[in-house]
Write a protein that holds these residues in place. Sequence first.
Motif, PDB file in Angstrom:
ATOM      1  N   ALA A   1      37.643  41.024  44.804  1.00  0.00           N
ATOM      2  CA  ALA A   1      38.946  41.007  45.475  1.00  0.00           C
ATOM      3  C   ALA A   1      38.790  40.880  46.988  1.00  0.00           C
ATOM      4  O   ALA A   1      39.512  40.097  47.633  1.00  0.00           O
ATOM      5  CB  ALA A   1      39.735  42.270  45.122  1.00  0.00           C
TER       6      ALA A   1
ATOM      7  N   VAL B   1      37.608  37.309  47.974  1.00  0.00           N
ATOM      8  CA  VAL B   1      38.678  36.308  47.930  1.00  0.00           C
ATOM      9  C   VAL B   1      39.434  36.288  49.254  1.00  0.00           C
ATOM     10  O   VAL B   1      39.731  35.211  49.799  1.00  0.00           O
ATOM     11  CB  VAL B   1      39.626  36.595  46.756  1.00  0.00           C
ATOM     12  CG1 VAL B   1      40.926  35.807  46.891  1.00  0.00           C
ATOM     13  CG2 VAL B   1      38.949  36.247  45.437  1.00  0.00           C
ATOM     14  N   GLU B   2      39.760  37.461  49.777  1.00  0.00           N
ATOM     15  CA  GLU B   2      40.468  37.514  51.059  1.00  0.00           C
ATOM     16  C   GLU B   2      39.598  36.974  52.187  1.00  0.00           C
ATOM     17  O   GLU B   2      40.094  36.315  53.110  1.00  0.00           O
ATOM     18  CB  GLU B   2      40.893  38.956  51.359  1.00  0.00           C
ATOM     19  CG  GLU B   2      41.852  39.548  50.338  1.00  0.00           C
ATOM     20  CD  GLU B   2      43.090  38.690  50.137  1.00  0.00           C
ATOM     21  OE1 GLU B   2      43.628  38.163  51.128  1.00  0.00           O
ATOM     22  OE2 GLU B   2      43.510  38.543  48.974  1.00  0.00           O
TER      23      GLU B   2
ATOM     24  N   ALA C   1      39.304  32.939  51.833  1.00  0.00           N
ATOM     25  CA  ALA C   1      40.555  32.177  51.695  1.00  0.00           C
ATOM     26  C   ALA C   1      40.796  31.184  52.840  1.00  0.00           C
ATOM     27  O   ALA C   1      41.272  30.055  52.587  1.00  0.00           O
ATOM     28  CB  ALA C   1      41.735  33.135  51.544  1.00  0.00           C
TER      29      ALA C   1
ATOM     30  N   HIS D   1      37.231  37.060  36.092  1.00  0.00           N
ATOM     31  CA  HIS D   1      37.408  36.579  37.455  1.00  0.00           C
ATOM     32  C   HIS D   1      38.155  35.252  37.520  1.00  0.00           C
ATOM     33  O   HIS D   1      38.786  34.935  38.529  1.00  0.00           O
ATOM     34  CB  HIS D   1      36.049  36.425  38.142  1.00  0.00           C
ATOM     35  CG  HIS D   1      35.104  35.522  37.426  1.00  0.00           C
ATOM     36  ND1 HIS D   1      34.388  35.917  36.313  1.00  0.00           N
ATOM     37  CD2 HIS D   1      34.743  34.227  37.650  1.00  0.00           C
ATOM     38  CE1 HIS D   1      33.636  34.922  35.898  1.00  0.00           C
ATOM     39  NE2 HIS D   1      33.844  33.888  36.678  1.00  0.00           N
TER      40      HIS D   1
ATOM     41  N   ASP E   1      40.822  34.422  35.959  1.00  0.00           N
ATOM     42  CA  ASP E   1      42.259  34.670  36.047  1.00  0.00           C
ATOM     43  C   ASP E   1      42.674  34.949  37.490  1.00  0.00           C
ATOM     44  O   ASP E   1      43.678  34.408  37.977  1.00  0.00           O
ATOM     45  CB  ASP E   1      42.646  35.855  35.154  1.00  0.00           C
ATOM     46  CG  ASP E   1      42.447  35.562  33.679  1.00  0.00           C
ATOM     47  OD1 ASP E   1      42.493  34.374  33.306  1.00  0.00           O
ATOM     48  OD2 ASP E   1      42.248  36.514  32.906  1.00  0.00           O
ATOM     49  N   LEU E   2      41.925  35.790  38.177  1.00  0.00           N
ATOM     50  CA  LEU E   2      42.255  36.122  39.559  1.00  0.00           C
ATOM     51  C   LEU E   2      42.179  34.885  40.453  1.00  0.00           C
ATOM     52  O   LEU E   2      43.071  34.637  41.274  1.00  0.00           O
ATOM     53  CB  LEU E   2      41.311  37.211  40.069  1.00  0.00           C
ATOM     54  CG  LEU E   2      41.580  37.798  41.460  1.00  0.00           C
ATOM     55  CD1 LEU E   2      41.033  39.219  41.535  1.00  0.00           C
ATOM     56  CD2 LEU E   2      40.948  36.965  42.590  1.00  0.00           C
ATOM     57  N   LEU E   3      41.135  34.100  40.275  1.00  0.00           N
ATOM     58  CA  LEU E   3      40.934  32.932  41.138  1.00  0.00           C
ATOM     59  C   LEU E   3      41.970  31.850  40.877  1.00  0.00           C
ATOM     60  O   LEU E   3      42.477  31.221  41.819  1.00  0.00           O
ATOM     61  CB  LEU E   3      39.523  32.377  40.942  1.00  0.00           C
ATOM     62  CG  LEU E   3      38.390  33.290  41.433  1.00  0.00           C
ATOM     63  CD1 LEU E   3      37.033  32.752  40.972  1.00  0.00           C
ATOM     64  CD2 LEU E   3      38.414  33.411  42.961  1.00  0.00           C
ATOM     65  N   THR E   4      42.286  31.592  39.619  1.00  0.00           N
ATOM     66  CA  THR E   4      43.269  30.549  39.327  1.00  0.00           C
ATOM     67  C   THR E   4      44.666  30.962  39.766  1.00  0.00           C
ATOM     68  O   THR E   4      45.456  30.125  40.219  1.00  0.00           O
ATOM     69  CB  THR E   4      43.277  30.199  37.829  1.00  0.00           C
ATOM     70  OG1 THR E   4      43.489  31.376  37.057  1.00  0.00           O
ATOM     71  CG2 THR E   4      41.956  29.571  37.416  1.00  0.00           C
ATOM     72  N   GLU E   5      44.970  32.244  39.656  1.00  0.00           N
ATOM     73  CA  GLU E   5      46.278  32.709  40.112  1.00  0.00           C
ATOM     74  C   GLU E   5      46.414  32.543  41.620  1.00  0.00           C
ATOM     75  O   GLU E   5      47.488  32.187  42.120  1.00  0.00           O
ATOM     76  CB  GLU E   5      46.479  34.176  39.716  1.00  0.00           C
ATOM     77  CG  GLU E   5      47.830  34.732  40.134  1.00  0.00           C
ATOM     78  CD  GLU E   5      48.032  36.174  39.703  1.00  0.00           C
ATOM     79  OE1 GLU E   5      49.026  36.788  40.145  1.00  0.00           O
ATOM     80  OE2 GLU E   5      47.196  36.692  38.935  1.00  0.00           O
ATOM     81  N   ARG E   6      45.336  32.775  42.340  1.00  0.00           N
ATOM     82  CA  ARG E   6      45.387  32.708  43.803  1.00  0.00           C
ATOM     83  C   ARG E   6      45.292  31.272  44.318  1.00  0.00           C
ATOM     84  O   ARG E   6      46.012  30.874  45.246  1.00  0.00           O
ATOM     85  CB  ARG E   6      44.255  33.549  44.396  1.00  0.00           C
ATOM     86  CG  ARG E   6      44.143  33.494  45.925  1.00  0.00           C
ATOM     87  CD  ARG E   6      45.337  34.152  46.596  1.00  0.00           C
ATOM     88  NE  ARG E   6      45.264  34.043  48.047  1.00  0.00           N
ATOM     89  CZ  ARG E   6      44.657  34.944  48.834  1.00  0.00           C
ATOM     90  NH1 ARG E   6      44.112  36.026  48.296  1.00  0.00           N
ATOM     91  NH2 ARG E   6      44.634  34.794  50.127  1.00  0.00           N
ATOM     92  N   PHE E   7      44.404  30.472  43.706  1.00  0.00           N
ATOM     93  CA  PHE E   7      44.108  29.154  44.279  1.00  0.00           C
ATOM     94  C   PHE E   7      44.504  27.979  43.392  1.00  0.00           C
ATOM     95  O   PHE E   7      44.443  26.831  43.848  1.00  0.00           O
ATOM     96  CB  PHE E   7      42.616  29.055  44.602  1.00  0.00           C
ATOM     97  CG  PHE E   7      42.146  30.086  45.588  1.00  0.00           C
ATOM     98  CD1 PHE E   7      42.496  30.012  46.926  1.00  0.00           C
ATOM     99  CD2 PHE E   7      41.364  31.159  45.175  1.00  0.00           C
ATOM    100  CE1 PHE E   7      42.078  30.971  47.840  1.00  0.00           C
ATOM    101  CE2 PHE E   7      40.931  32.126  46.070  1.00  0.00           C
ATOM    102  CZ  PHE E   7      41.292  32.031  47.410  1.00  0.00           C
TER     103      PHE E   7
END
Length: 314
Positions: A87, A90-91, A94, A112, A114-120
């Motif tokens: 987490a 990612v910040e 970015a 991981h 899921d987190l990456l695709t949701e953000r990027f």
Amino acid sequence: MRTLIIGAGATGGYFGARLAQAGHDVALLVRPARADTLRRRGLRLTGLGEPDERVEPRLLTAAELADTPGPDPYDLILLTVKATGLARAVEDFAPAVGPDTVILPVLNGLAHLDLLTERFGAHRVWGGVAKIITTLNDDGDIVRLAPFATLDLGPIDGTDPDRARRTAALLDAVPGVQATASAGVLGDMWGKWSFIVTVSSVNILGRGNVGEVVAVPGGDALGPAVFAEAAAVAAASGHALSQEVRDLAVGMATQADSPLTTSLYRDMTAGLPSEAEHLFGDLVDRARALGVPTPLLDLATLQLRVQEARLGKG
């Protein structure tokens, strides 16, 4: 190809060193303390009886990246941190992501993504599997424990296979790196995930290295039984594992006199935070959702969660 590697530990540092030696436009995003060490000592590779190597790659901290006015986006971001640092990473990276940036994580497991695709966005996120056996010594140098360093990669949404092949070809041309574009990278990731939880479960449930567990009556049956559970979850998820994957995992989990322990087990026994939820919690959650029984994996997960709860109270 402009490449940003997140982390300069045993994995990221190795790939960063090799790309820098080959003349690639590469930078390593690191914590300030790690940056100070690398600027003082250089990034050093040792082990396998070969001469030590000293590399001075370009280094960035998160503050330096954020303060760079109008930075050009990177073409490839190779993400090598552990799940416990995802987490924050990612910040940190970015600001380096642009419209055409590919993010290539080589974390184990799948959560991981899921987190990456949701953000990027899924179009920017590829799947990756790194097979490399390295560690850091007390000086922060990268110690090679085996001669191979491979990287399988590919888009998780199936788009732009040509770019995946071009990227793999560029990386494969780097001495000391073998890279392959995979048309089934999610299946590759399931294979490595199943391998890791199999060996980790032998360590956790047997309370020792593979050789110690195998040496006692019934110990050699534990690895095959755990792998069968993980393979059943993979198959129910649409990614049946090959006989080659089974042979590797079961072979490593039943090898007599083997000193093998996983980093997750070493973190657990050292009283350190681990990737328990990322590797085990996510897997047993998927098993429950699919109706796949996993009693051994459930027990290993329970032990990991008890340890994590102790740490949380410390």
